[in-house]
Design a protein around this motif. Structure first.
Motif, PDB file in Angstrom:
ATOM      1  N   ILE A  39       0.911  -1.115  -0.139  1.00 20.87           N
ATOM      2  CA  ILE A  39      -0.133   0.067   0.070  1.00 20.87           C
ATOM      3  C   ILE A  39       0.949   1.302   0.039  1.00 20.87           C
ATOM      4  O   ILE A  39       0.679   2.395  -0.739  1.00 20.87           O
ATOM      5  N   LEU A  96       3.905  -7.362  -3.216  1.00 19.94           N
ATOM      6  CA  LEU A  96       2.740  -8.187  -3.317  1.00 19.94           C
ATOM      7  C   LEU A  96       3.118  -9.672  -3.543  1.00 19.94           C
ATOM      8  O   LEU A  96       2.234 -10.594  -3.099  1.00 19.94           O
ATOM      9  N   HIS A  99       4.061 -11.053  -0.116  1.00 23.28           N
ATOM     10  CA  HIS A  99       2.855 -10.992   0.614  1.00 23.28           C
ATOM     11  C   HIS A  99       2.060 -12.307   0.518  1.00 23.28           C
ATOM     12  O   HIS A  99       1.694 -13.052   1.327  1.00 23.28           O
ATOM     13  N   MET A 100       1.661 -12.775  -0.910  1.00 26.06           N
ATOM     14  CA  MET A 100       1.154 -13.832  -1.247  1.00 26.06           C
ATOM     15  C   MET A 100       1.624 -15.138  -0.809  1.00 26.06           C
ATOM     16  O   MET A 100       0.819 -15.944  -0.085  1.00 26.06           O
ATOM     17  N   GLU A 103       1.471 -15.349   3.157  1.00 25.26           N
ATOM     18  CA  GLU A 103       0.200 -15.646   3.725  1.00 25.26           C
ATOM     19  C   GLU A 103      -0.198 -17.262   3.438  1.00 25.26           C
ATOM     20  O   GLU A 103      -0.634 -17.971   4.123  1.00 25.26           O
ATOM     21  N   ARG A 108      -2.458 -18.802   6.296  1.00 21.77           N
ATOM     22  CA  ARG A 108      -3.497 -17.520   6.830  1.00 21.77           C
ATOM     23  C   ARG A 108      -4.421 -17.348   5.787  1.00 21.77           C
ATOM     24  O   ARG A 108      -4.911 -16.257   5.543  1.00 21.77           O
ATOM     25  N   ARG A 113     -10.824 -17.403   7.088  1.00 20.38           N
ATOM     26  CA  ARG A 113      -9.744 -16.323   6.598  1.00 20.38           C
ATOM     27  C   ARG A 113      -9.888 -16.314   5.007  1.00 20.38           C
ATOM     28  O   ARG A 113      -9.073 -15.610   4.430  1.00 20.38           O
ATOM     29  N   SER A 116      -9.943 -12.798   2.701  1.00 14.18           N
ATOM     30  CA  SER A 116      -8.941 -11.952   2.460  1.00 14.18           C
ATOM     31  C   SER A 116      -8.159 -12.583   1.225  1.00 14.18           C
ATOM     32  O   SER A 116      -7.733 -11.707   0.138  1.00 14.18           O
ATOM     33  N   TRP A 117      -7.873 -13.672   1.172  1.00 15.04           N
ATOM     34  CA  TRP A 117      -7.122 -14.523   0.150  1.00 15.04           C
ATOM     35  C   TRP A 117      -8.009 -14.307  -1.035  1.00 15.04           C
ATOM     36  O   TRP A 117      -7.559 -13.752  -2.074  1.00 15.04           O
ATOM     37  N   GLY A 120      -8.068 -11.056  -2.535  1.00 16.82           N
ATOM     38  CA  GLY A 120      -6.780 -10.584  -3.036  1.00 16.82           C
ATOM     39  C   GLY A 120      -6.488 -10.884  -4.649  1.00 16.82           C
ATOM     40  O   GLY A 120      -5.828 -10.063  -5.343  1.00 16.82           O
ATOM     41  N   HIS A 201     -10.733  -5.989   0.357  1.00 21.11           N
ATOM     42  CA  HIS A 201      -9.646  -7.102   0.735  1.00 21.11           C
ATOM     43  C   HIS A 201      -9.543  -7.125   2.344  1.00 21.11           C
ATOM     44  O   HIS A 201      -9.208  -8.215   2.868  1.00 21.11           O
ATOM     45  N   LEU A 202      -9.777  -5.975   2.709  1.00 16.46           N
ATOM     46  CA  LEU A 202      -9.214  -5.682   4.310  1.00 16.46           C
ATOM     47  C   LEU A 202     -10.562  -5.621   5.298  1.00 16.46           C
ATOM     48  O   LEU A 202     -10.632  -5.578   6.435  1.00 16.46           O
ATOM     49  N   ALA A 208      -6.774  -3.537  10.212  1.00 15.60           N
ATOM     50  CA  ALA A 208      -5.686  -4.009   9.338  1.00 15.60           C
ATOM     51  C   ALA A 208      -4.638  -2.933   9.267  1.00 15.60           C
ATOM     52  O   ALA A 208      -4.593  -1.910   9.313  1.00 15.60           O
ATOM     53  N   ARG A 209      -3.438  -3.631   9.254  1.00 13.55           N
ATOM     54  CA  ARG A 209      -1.953  -2.810   9.228  1.00 13.55           C
ATOM     55  C   ARG A 209      -1.920  -2.296   7.796  1.00 13.55           C
ATOM     56  O   ARG A 209      -1.226  -2.873   6.848  1.00 13.55           O
ATOM     57  N   PHE A 314     -10.761 -10.523  13.936  1.00 12.23           N
ATOM     58  CA  PHE A 314     -11.386 -10.654  12.326  1.00 12.23           C
ATOM     59  C   PHE A 314     -12.766 -10.071  12.569  1.00 12.23           C
ATOM     60  O   PHE A 314     -13.503 -10.576  11.797  1.00 12.23           O
ATOM     61  N   ARG A 452      -2.926 -12.707  14.078  1.00  8.01           N
ATOM     62  CA  ARG A 452      -2.625 -11.228  13.800  1.00  8.01           C
ATOM     63  C   ARG A 452      -2.253 -10.273  14.940  1.00  8.01           C
ATOM     64  O   ARG A 452      -1.411  -9.381  14.981  1.00  8.01           O
TER      65      ARG A 452
HETATM   66  C1  HEM Z   1      -2.851  -4.870  -4.205  1.00  5.94           C
HETATM   67  C2  HEM Z   1      -2.395  -5.863  -3.657  1.00  5.94           C
HETATM   68  C3  HEM Z   1      -2.553  -6.099  -2.252  1.00  5.94           C
HETATM   69  C4  HEM Z   1      -2.640  -5.386  -1.126  1.00  5.94           C
HETATM   70  C5  HEM Z   1      -2.280  -3.745  -1.018  1.00  5.94           C
HETATM   71  C6  HEM Z   1      -2.749  -6.253   0.014  1.00  5.94           C
HETATM   72  C7  HEM Z   1      -2.789  -5.658   1.448  1.00  5.94           C
HETATM   73  C8  HEM Z   1      -3.210  -6.403   2.577  1.00  5.94           C
HETATM   74  C9  HEM Z   1      -3.032  -5.957   3.755  1.00  5.94           C
HETATM   75  C10 HEM Z   1      -2.857  -4.443   4.193  1.00  5.94           C
HETATM   76  C11 HEM Z   1      -3.222  -7.013   4.633  1.00  5.94           C
HETATM   77  C12 HEM Z   1      -3.446  -6.824   6.255  1.00  5.94           C
HETATM   78  C13 HEM Z   1      -2.475  -7.340   7.040  1.00  5.94           C
HETATM   79  C14 HEM Z   1      -2.702  -7.442   8.591  1.00  5.94           C
HETATM   80  O1  HEM Z   1      -3.221  -6.260   8.950  1.00  5.94           O
HETATM   81  O2  HEM Z   1      -2.448  -8.466   9.043  1.00  5.94           O
HETATM   82  C15 HEM Z   1      -3.336  -8.032   3.895  1.00  5.94           C
HETATM   83  C16 HEM Z   1      -3.973  -9.234   4.406  1.00  5.94           C
HETATM   84  C17 HEM Z   1      -4.078 -10.603   3.550  1.00  5.94           C
HETATM   85  N1  HEM Z   1      -3.768 -10.448   2.216  1.00  5.94           N
HETATM   86 FE1  HEM Z   1      -3.242  -9.141   1.017  1.00  5.94          FE
HETATM   87  N2  HEM Z   1      -2.923  -7.333  -0.160  1.00  5.94           N
HETATM   88  C18 HEM Z   1      -2.861  -7.471  -1.574  1.00  5.94           C
HETATM   89  C19 HEM Z   1      -2.961  -8.451  -2.397  1.00  5.94           C
HETATM   90  C20 HEM Z   1      -3.163  -9.965  -2.121  1.00  5.94           C
HETATM   91  C21 HEM Z   1      -3.296 -11.059  -2.924  1.00  5.94           C
HETATM   92  C22 HEM Z   1      -2.996 -11.113  -4.243  1.00  5.94           C
HETATM   93  C23 HEM Z   1      -3.577 -12.139  -1.791  1.00  5.94           C
HETATM   94  C24 HEM Z   1      -3.676 -13.625  -2.237  1.00  5.94           C
HETATM   95  C25 HEM Z   1      -4.172 -13.922  -3.313  1.00  5.94           C
HETATM   96  C26 HEM Z   1      -3.739 -11.669  -0.577  1.00  5.94           C
HETATM   97  C27 HEM Z   1      -3.625 -12.141   0.758  1.00  5.94           C
HETATM   98  C28 HEM Z   1      -4.097 -11.970   1.669  1.00  5.94           C
HETATM   99  C29 HEM Z   1      -4.365 -12.561   2.992  1.00  5.94           C
HETATM  100  C30 HEM Z   1      -4.598 -14.219   2.948  1.00  5.94           C
HETATM  101  C31 HEM Z   1      -4.268 -11.770   4.176  1.00  5.94           C
HETATM  102  C32 HEM Z   1      -4.412 -12.214   5.756  1.00  5.94           C
HETATM  103  C33 HEM Z   1      -5.646 -12.281   6.041  1.00  5.94           C
HETATM  104  C34 HEM Z   1      -5.666 -12.829   7.568  1.00  5.94           C
HETATM  105  O3  HEM Z   1      -4.501 -12.736   8.183  1.00  5.94           O
HETATM  106  O4  HEM Z   1      -6.680 -13.434   7.925  1.00  5.94           O
HETATM  107  N3  HEM Z   1      -3.349 -10.118  -0.584  1.00  5.94           N
HETATM  108  N4  HEM Z   1      -3.397  -7.783   2.615  1.00  5.94           N
END
Ligand code: HEM
Lengths: 517, 166
Positions: A39, A96, A99-100, A103, A108, A113, A116-117, A120, A201-202, A208-209, A314, A452
């Motif tokens: 972000i 990114l 990150h994928m 997670e 996670r 959960r 969020s996946w 994403g 997503h969030l 969310a951080r 959550f 988290r």
């Molecule tokens: C523009 C792209 C993305 C941004 C900016 C983004 C940002 C974030 C942020 C800020 C969090 C919260 C982290 C926290 O506070 O614990 C998060 C969590 C997560 N993201 Fe993304 N993300 C992106 C793309 C994706 C993609 C492509 C996937 C997987 C396909 C994904 C899967 C997840 C998962 C599984 C979590 C954790 C949820 C949980 O802890 O239950 N993200 N993401």
């Protein structure tokens, strides 16, 4: 099977993770802030993009000219902004992707959960077109290649009857209107979807951080600035539809799929892309997580104080008006679809105190699979069985170090779903009521809690800055908290041994004092 | 770890990240076509001839129609498919029977085909037939072209002038 697939990225990323941990420490380890860093990089993209746009002319020939002007005549600001725009976009792809992987390998993304996946995945379908249209707008030779290749890709789908690629045959087939459409997509259309997409997503995460720690943000920005000054982003020669470009300085972060296209059929390309997205979407179900039963509220013990509501990572707990005869106006309500069964709510409940003299200890909110009364009875039994002169009770979590490995004559270990499941009163109870000499608390690495926020809440509760807090009558020297990843077992054991040694000295000092007295 | 060592380590981590970004954003270079190749793009839009001739409606037929639809000519909208063949040095590179677009098969047929060719002299042979009754409507063109490396030669078509190479 799944475990070994998840282990692969974990093993590959482990050296990076450990190296960064050593130099950045747990608080600033970029691997724990990948979503937030993505972000942050988008913020840099936005601000630099606005600057570039001020000078940008959305016409075929104006585009190249204005970007060249910024790059060369205004290199000190416009050129830097252009380079920041490019490099921050590339950096976002790196974070990114990590990150994928992180997670996924941490698991996670399943059970409650999945959301969020799943949400994403569309973000990927926005981020890549955003970058690709950006390169297209410059209208240099790379843009020319992208224009034709992308058009040929889209023409393989039954969308347009008149092939889009025909717009790029000869200079007179080019139109400014097409260019305006492209600029609209890059400047407004896709970014708006992306912002909504990230918000979505969030949606199911509380707190969310979204911002990385300030020092990490400053460091990353400084890195991007230095790179922009050292290697300013440049254009190729202007597009010339009579010449097929070669030796393109290629941005592999965004354009990696294109060379694959040149070797195969566009339909295969789409099939791979759609197939990969579908596989990603189904991943949370391969196989479905066997979910522990969600938290349960006991109306008789819930006074609607709202701590579980505040602490649930959550957003699974809400407060609703009560309909029974209780004098408390609200009651906690758990949405089982959102509950990950971490037990943080039970740890936050003021009624989860082991000092209550009830035979059947019942908490206002509790985990059916491992209720507070079982934690109390297990703690009692474990401490009773200890033989050594120094008795230590270890509380750990199922996702960090395997604390059972620490069981010994003087050490009894209990593993909770999450350390945040531990009401701080249990520490006092073990020390003052059950004869423990010390309580050692461990769990996932700080900043990387599987659920988290479990370790953050524990730290704050023990430090007395979050309710329910550890009471001041507990000797702080007899409580030790160490966070560590599952692979940090040996290091944490050393800390435990040192703690036991300290307790031994404290015990003999106090015996000496008593004897003298 | 000592503070200075940590700062050094962090700087190195940032530098490595920057190096990765700086490198992979421009390198390794990519060449979509081989060094000595040119590209020939055959592309045009063309409507085939109508399948049926227009028929003149009789006075009775016209009177039976609502006043706003009394067009003296009744024409079937369907068009012929367009057959296109493109050969280089005697080797066929593209051959299609392009169906007319649109629900009533009355739309334009489109061609877009790209062929890489080694630079140098080539004989290009083109053929188009847009009449399913084969009563004329055949266009043929042969040309010798001298292609430079990286040149894009576009072959267009227009019913008035036939094939155009540019
Ligand atoms: C523009 C792209 C993305 C941004 C900016 C983004 C940002 C974030 C942020 C800020 C969090 C919260 C982290 C926290 O506070 O614990 C998060 C969590 C997560 N993201 Fe993304 N993300 C992106 C793309 C994706 C993609 C492509 C996937 C997987 C396909 C994904 C899967 C997840 C998962 C599984 C979590 C954790 C949820 C949980 O802890 O239950 N993200 N993401």
């Amino acid at each position: 099977m799944l475990k070994s697939v998840q282990a692969l990225p974990r093993i590959l990323l482990a050296p990076l993770q450990r190296g960064l941990q050593r130099v950045f420490g747990a608080d600033l380890n970029p691997m724990y802030h990948l979503g937030a860093l993505t972000i942050f990089f988008f913020w840099v993209v936005l601000v630099s993009g606005i600057y570039v746009f001020v000078f940008f002319e959305t016409s075929i020939f104006g585009a190249y000219r204005t970007v060249e002007y910024l790059t060369h005549d205004q290199w000190y600001l416009g050129g830097v902004m252009r380079s920041l725009h490019r490099y921050a976009s590339d950096a976002a792809i790196v974070t990114l992707a990590l990150h994928m992987l992180v997670e996924f390998s941490a698991g996670r993304y399943r059970g409650a959960r999945w959301f969020s996946w799943f949400t994403g995945i569309p973000l990927l379908w926005m981020v890549f077109p955003l970058g690709i249209t950006g390169y297209w707008l410059v209208w240099d030779q790379l843009a020319q290649y992208i224009a034709l290749a992308t058009s040929e890709l889209l023409d393989a789908l039954p969308i347009f009857t008149d092939p889009m690629a025909r717009n790029f045959l000869t200079p007179d087939s080019l139109s400014d209107r097409f260019f305006t459409l492209l600029a609209f997509l890059h400047l407004i259309g896709i970014p708006i979807f992306l912002v909504f997409g990230i918000w979505f997503h969030l949606l199911r995460l509380s707190r969310a951080r979204v911002n990385p720690p300030l020092r990490l943000a400053i460091g990353s920005l400084a890195m991007l600035l230095a790179l922009s000054l050292l290697r300013p982003a440049l254009s190729h020669a202007p597009a010339d539809l009579g010449i097929a470009p070669r030796d393109l300085a290629f941005d592999w972060f965004y354009l990696l799929p294109y060379p694959l296209l040149d070797g195969g059929s566009p339909l295969l390309f789409w099939a791979v892309l759609v197939g990969f997205s579908m596989l990603l979407s189904l991943l949370p179900l391969l196989p479905p997580l066997r979910r522990a039963p969600p938290a349960r509220v006991d109306p008789g013990n819930c006074n609607g104080c709202g701590r579980c509501f505040a602490d649930c990572p959550f957003s699974a707990v809400t407060l609703r008006p009560r309909s029974d005869t209780s004098r408390h106006p609200t009651i906690a309500v758990v949405d089982p679809e959102l509950c990950t069964a971490c037990g943080i709510c039970a740890g936050s409940c003021p009624s989860s105190t082991p000092f209550r003299s009830l035979e059947q200890l019942v908490s206002g909110i509790d985990m059916p699979a491992f209720p507070i009364r079982d934690i109390r009875s297990q703690s009692r039994i474990a401490l009773d069985a200890l033989q050594a002169p120094v008795k230590v009770l270890v509380y750990g979590c199922d996702h960090g170090i395997d604390v059972h490995a620490y069981n010994a004559a003087g050490v009894a270990a209990i593993s909770l779903p999450c350390t945040g499941n531990l009401p701080p009163a249990f520490i006092e109870y073990a020390l003052r009521r059950e004869g423990a000499d010390g309580v050692f608390v461990t769990g996932c690495q700080c900043g990387d809690c599987f659920f988290r926020q479990g370790n953050q809440w524990t730290d704050e509760r023990v430090a007395g800055v979050r309710e329910p807090h550890l009471r001041g009558n507990v000797d702080a020297q007899r409580v030790h908290i160490v966070w560590g990843a599952a692979s940090d077992g040996a290091q944490v054991r050393r800390e435990l041994d040192a703690f036991i040694e300290r307790l031994r000295r404290m015990n003999s000092d106090s015996q000496a004092t008593t004897a003298h007295g | 770890m000592a503070r200075s060592l940590r700062i050094l380590g962090q700087s190195m981590a940032y530098a490595l990240f920057a190096a990765l970004l700086g490198y992979l954003s421009v390198a390794p270079a990519y060449s979509p076509i081989a060094a000595n190749n040119a590209v020939v793009t055959l592309s045009f839009a063309h409507s085939g001839k109508r399948v049926a001739e227009c028929r003149t409606r009789s006075a009775e037929e016209l009177a039976a129609l609502p006043p706003n639809m009394r067009n003296p000519l009744e024409c079937s909208r369907e068009r012929s498919p367009v057959t296109v063949r493109f050969a280089v040095d005697g080797e066929v590179r593209y051959e299609r029977v392009l169906q007319p677009t649109g629900f009533s098969s009355d739309g334009t047929s489109y061609v877009y085909a790209k062929t890489p060719l080694p630079a140098g002299r080539h004989t290009v042979s083109l053929y188009l037939d847009d009449d399913s009754h084969h009563t004329g409507g055949v266009y043929e063109h042969n040309a010798v072209v001298e292609l430079r490396p990286q040149q894009i030669l576009v072959i267009d078509f227009n019913p008035d002038t036939g094939f155009i190479l540019r």
